[in-house]
Design a protein around this motif. Structure first.
Motif: not given
Length: 242
Positions: A123-145
């Motif tokens: 889970y921790a690895e999946a969360r870390e990689r998902a956060l990084a990928m969302l940053g790459k597509v410009g969605l930082e700050g939208r993760e919990e919505g």
């Protein structure tokens, strides 16, 4: 093996695909040949009913052709058992759909984590990689919505992040911009094009959207269940009949 063979990411040869009974048979693909290269974005275009989505499904391994062969990054898909095919898709394919196909009860972050969790990643690895990928597509700050709180373009970015988070070699996009306005569609396709720029990756896009043809490296035109021609310069494609 020739140098050209090493460049091929997808090769479909002599593919036949039909539906229905012999008395009421509908032929979707007839002796279709198709090649996509590593490091390119290739588009499949043509009129409705010409076989584009069917060919995409055969390449993805979600449909098994009645004849012909399909090879993806050196692996023959035709003839694989269902378990082996499912495992292959999980590791090697990422899908971007017209309707986004996000899970409304999950957060944006959780949606992107799904492919990694299905693969059994911690889970921790999946969360870390998902956060990084969302940053790459410009969605930082939208993760919990939730997805329904996002615009169409933002939802498509989530879908792209989900398709890429497990780093699949083959990305398949089915009408990724048809529900988006011109500017948003262009932003999405720029992301997809940038991500295709790797010798270990290939992107195949089915589209009717003339506005995004300029993002393709090559365009394969379909007619009556087969590839009728491949255009190396998208600006030369006559779109009046598509």
């Amino acid at each position: 093996m020739s140098p050209e063979a090493h460049e091929v990411a997808v090769r479909a040869t002599g593919v036949d695909m039909f539906f229905g009974t012999p008395e009421n048979r509908v032929t979707a693909l007839r002796q279709a040949d198709f090649e996509a290269r590593r490091g390119e974005l290739i588009m499949l275009v043509g009129p409705s009913g010409c076989g584009k989505t069917t060919l995409l499904s055969v390449i993805a391994g979600t449909l098994t052709p009645q004849a012909g062969s399909v090879e993806v990054f050196g692996r023959r898909l035709d003839g694989l058992g269902q378990e082996a095919l499912t495992a292959f898709r999980r590791r090697h394919l990422g899908f971007v759909f017209q309707s986004f196909n996000l899970i409304p009860t999950l957060s944006v972050l959780e949606n992107v984590m799904v492919p990694l969790l299905i693969q059994g990643r911690p889970y921790a690895e999946a969360r870390e990689r998902a956060l990084a990928m969302l940053g790459k597509v410009g969605l930082e700050g939208r993760e919990e919505g939730r997805p329904n709180a996002l615009s169409g373009g933002q939802q498509q970015r989530v879908a792209i992040a989900r398709a890429l988070v497990h780093e699949p070699p083959l990305i398949i996009c089915d009408e990724p911009t048809s529900a988006l306005d011109k500017d948003t569609g262009a932003q999405i396709m720029q992301i997809v094009r940038d991500l295709s720029r790797s010798p270990e990756r290939c992107v195949v896009v089915v589209t009717h959207d003339h506005r995004i043809f300029r993002f393709a490296d090559r365009i394969a035109e379909m007619e009556d269940g087969r590839i009728s021609r491949v255009v190396d310069d998208p600006k030369l494609l006559d779109t009046t009949h598509l």
